[in-house]
Write a protein that holds these residues in place. Structure first.
Motif, PDB file in Angstrom:
ATOM      1  N   TYR A 137      -3.522   0.378  -5.385  1.00 35.91           N
ATOM      2  CA  TYR A 137      -2.807   1.568  -4.887  1.00 35.91           C
ATOM      3  C   TYR A 137      -2.873   1.675  -3.365  1.00 35.91           C
ATOM      4  CZ  TYR A 137      -1.629   6.458  -4.033  1.00 35.91           C
ATOM      5  OH  TYR A 137      -1.069   7.615  -3.546  1.00 35.91           O
ATOM      6  N   LEU A 138      -4.068   1.617  -2.791  1.00 36.60           N
ATOM      7  CA  LEU A 138      -4.220   1.808  -1.348  1.00 36.60           C
ATOM      8  C   LEU A 138      -3.611   0.651  -0.557  1.00 36.60           C
ATOM      9  CD1 LEU A 138      -7.837   3.270  -1.124  1.00 36.60           C
ATOM     10  CD2 LEU A 138      -5.647   4.477  -0.954  1.00 36.60           C
ATOM     11  N   VAL A 139      -3.562  -0.523  -1.169  1.00 38.16           N
ATOM     12  CA  VAL A 139      -2.940  -1.663  -0.489  1.00 38.16           C
ATOM     13  C   VAL A 139      -1.421  -1.517  -0.476  1.00 38.16           C
ATOM     14  CG1 VAL A 139      -2.618  -4.171  -0.529  1.00 38.16           C
ATOM     15  CG2 VAL A 139      -4.846  -3.178  -1.104  1.00 38.16           C
ATOM     16  N   ILE A 140      -0.858  -1.121  -1.635  1.00 36.18           N
ATOM     17  CA  ILE A 140       0.605  -0.977  -1.735  1.00 36.18           C
ATOM     18  C   ILE A 140       1.077   0.234  -0.950  1.00 36.18           C
ATOM     19  CG2 ILE A 140       2.531  -0.580  -3.312  1.00 36.18           C
ATOM     20  CD1 ILE A 140       0.927  -2.072  -5.461  1.00 36.18           C
ATOM     21  N   MET A 141       0.467   1.395  -1.208  1.00 35.53           N
ATOM     22  CA  MET A 141       0.901   2.635  -0.560  1.00 35.53           C
ATOM     23  C   MET A 141       0.147   2.830   0.761  1.00 35.53           C
ATOM     24  SD  MET A 141       3.221   3.612  -2.587  1.00 35.53           S
ATOM     25  CE  MET A 141       3.581   5.194  -1.848  1.00 35.53           C
ATOM     26  N   ASN A 142       0.310   1.899   1.667  1.00 30.96           N
ATOM     27  CA  ASN A 142      -0.337   2.013   2.969  1.00 30.96           C
ATOM     28  C   ASN A 142       0.454   2.961   3.865  1.00 30.96           C
ATOM     29  OD1 ASN A 142       1.678   0.297   4.585  1.00 30.96           O
ATOM     30  ND2 ASN A 142       1.074  -1.105   2.937  1.00 30.96           N
ATOM     31  N   SER A 143      -0.118   3.306   5.002  1.00 32.44           N
ATOM     32  CA  SER A 143       0.494   4.311   5.877  1.00 32.44           C
ATOM     33  C   SER A 143       1.854   3.860   6.412  1.00 32.44           C
ATOM     34  CB  SER A 143      -0.446   4.631   7.042  1.00 32.44           C
ATOM     35  OG  SER A 143      -0.725   3.462   7.805  1.00 32.44           O
ATOM     36  N   TYR A 144       2.000   2.556   6.644  1.00 39.21           N
ATOM     37  CA  TYR A 144       3.282   2.050   7.151  1.00 39.21           C
ATOM     38  C   TYR A 144       4.390   2.213   6.120  1.00 39.21           C
ATOM     39  CZ  TYR A 144       0.360  -0.061  10.763  1.00 39.21           C
ATOM     40  OH  TYR A 144      -0.542  -0.253  11.778  1.00 39.21           O
ATOM     41  N   LEU A 145       4.077   1.907   4.862  1.00 41.33           N
ATOM     42  CA  LEU A 145       5.080   2.051   3.808  1.00 41.33           C
ATOM     43  C   LEU A 145       5.431   3.518   3.600  1.00 41.33           C
ATOM     44  CD1 LEU A 145       6.771   0.604   1.650  1.00 41.33           C
ATOM     45  CD2 LEU A 145       4.890   0.978   0.038  1.00 41.33           C
ATOM     46  N   CYS A 146       4.436   4.406   3.676  1.00 38.40           N
ATOM     47  CA  CYS A 146       4.698   5.842   3.503  1.00 38.40           C
ATOM     48  C   CYS A 146       5.637   6.359   4.587  1.00 38.40           C
ATOM     49  CB  CYS A 146       3.389   6.627   3.528  1.00 38.40           C
ATOM     50  SG  CYS A 146       2.322   6.318   2.114  1.00 38.40           S
ATOM     51  N   ARG A 147       5.367   5.984   5.827  1.00 43.40           N
ATOM     52  CA  ARG A 147       6.243   6.417   6.923  1.00 43.40           C
ATOM     53  C   ARG A 147       7.630   5.787   6.795  1.00 43.40           C
ATOM     54  NH1 ARG A 147       1.315   6.186  10.072  1.00 43.40           N
ATOM     55  NH2 ARG A 147       1.748   4.021  10.674  1.00 43.40           N
ATOM     56  N   PHE A 148       7.677   4.543   6.305  1.00 39.19           N
ATOM     57  CA  PHE A 148       8.956   3.876   6.097  1.00 39.19           C
ATOM     58  C   PHE A 148       9.779   4.613   5.039  1.00 39.19           C
ATOM     59  CE2 PHE A 148      11.470   0.722   3.679  1.00 39.19           C
ATOM     60  CZ  PHE A 148      12.323   0.300   4.690  1.00 39.19           C
ATOM     61  N   PHE A 149       9.139   5.046   3.954  1.00 38.40           N
ATOM     62  CA  PHE A 149       9.830   5.810   2.915  1.00 38.40           C
ATOM     63  C   PHE A 149      10.429   7.097   3.478  1.00 38.40           C
ATOM     64  CE2 PHE A 149       7.306   3.827  -0.815  1.00 38.40           C
ATOM     65  CZ  PHE A 149       8.354   2.966  -1.073  1.00 38.40           C
ATOM     66  N   ILE A 150       9.667   7.797   4.326  1.00 38.30           N
ATOM     67  CA  ILE A 150      10.176   9.044   4.916  1.00 38.30           C
ATOM     68  C   ILE A 150      11.358   8.756   5.828  1.00 38.30           C
ATOM     69  CG2 ILE A 150       9.619  10.997   6.417  1.00 38.30           C
ATOM     70  CD1 ILE A 150       8.333  11.118   3.658  1.00 38.30           C
TER      71      ILE A 150
END
Length: 314
Positions: A137-150
């Motif tokens: 989970y923490l590897v996939i949902m990293n901060s870069y991916l979260c900001r990219f989704f937004i």
């Protein structure tokens, strides 16, 4: 009361539209004013508390709560686009909105509606990864991916808004200036067009498929995989809690998409103006009101963070 207009107008002569009243009964106006004002203030307070609690508590700096705070921000913009204007109209007994004001309201409304749409999809994916792939989970949902989704969610929302804005700006004449809704709904504006109706309908159904059915299908698939994983849990108590949470989330998703599609495709599903207005109230007011309770306020971590924030504030 302004008499209903049924003549064709050139775009250059259209300076205003007339929104629909929720009720023609003058005795109901104070009740409606108080009801929607209290609902608006409650929604603003609930969502602001969630944003402040998440930002102030380091334990909530996780992908799930990051998306929750962004959903709360989108809900604030979503409801602030339509409800304050409706409250003022009830108080002043006015139904008029300028042409420029109508287009502005429509564009901002679409941005926040689509943001809600995208964020619900992203949150479903986040829960899918957390439950079905917890070790990664923490590897996939990293901060870069979260900001990219937004970023992608906002970009898609802006694209959807400008697509509808371009369609309306292409309209050269209107069949009528009376709208059967209490805000400038994009589908209502396109229904009033007296030209390019075939093109408008094609683009409308394309937008529904891309911005509606695809995200909804992704949400349903995510929760299908989640429920499949839940059924394999050995503890009946754990299954019950997980089913309760997923059930409430799916209920909100179905309410949001169901009423939203009914409003957007109201001409296709032949809703009466009053039924369309009721669906619009559920879509624009009730759903943003339920989101904080369903997604956050039932969560013990969020409630603990809120209590901590309020205790510090006092």
């Amino acid at each position: 009361m302004v008499s209903k207009l049924h003549r064709t107008e050139n775009l250059t002569s259209v300076s205003e539209f007339f929104l629909m009243e929720l009720s023609d009964d003058p005795e109901l106006q104070p009740f409606l004013f108080g009801l929607f004002l209290s609902m608006y203030l409650g929604i603003m307070l609930g969502n602001l508390l969630i944003i402040l609690a998440v930002s102030s508590d380091s334990h909530l700096h996780t992908p799930m709560y990051f998306f929750l705070s962004n959903l709360s921000l989108a809900d604030i913009g979503f409801i602030s686009t339509t409800v304050p204007k409706m409250i003022v109209d009830i108080q002043t007994h006015s139904r008029v909105i300028s042409y420029e004001g109508c287009l502005t309201q429509m564009c901002i409304f679409i941005i926040f509606v689509c943001m809600d749409d995208m964020l619900l999809t992203v949150m479903a994916y986040d829960r899918f990864v957390a439950i079905c792939h917890p070790l990664h989970y923490l590897v996939i949902m990293n901060s870069y991916l979260c900001r990219f989704f937004i970023f992608v969610s906002f970009f898609i929302s802006l694209l959807d808004s400008q697509l509808h804005n371009l369609l309306v700006l292409q309209v050269t004449c209107f069949k009528d200036l009376e709208m059967s809704n209490f805000y400038c709904d994009p589908s209502q504006l396109l229904d009033l067009a007296c030209s390019n109706t075939f093109t408008n309908n094609i683009v409308r159904y394309f937008a529904v498929a891309i911005f509606g059915f695809l995200p909804f299908s992704a949400i349903i698939f995510s929760y299908y995989k989640i429920l499949s994983s839940i059924l394999r849990l050995p503890s009946s108590g754990g299954r019950y809690r997980a089913f309760s949470t997923c059930g409430s989330h799916l209920a909100i998703v179905c309410l949001f998409y169901g009423t939203g599609l009914c409003v957007y495709l109201s001409s296709a599903v032949s809703l009466s103006p009053r039924k369309d207005a009721v669906a619009s109230v559920v879509y624009t007011v009730v759903t943003p009101m339920l989101n904080p309770f369903i997604y956050s306020l039932r969560n013990s971590d969020v409630k603990r963070a809120m209590m901590g924030f309020l205790s510090k504030a006092t």
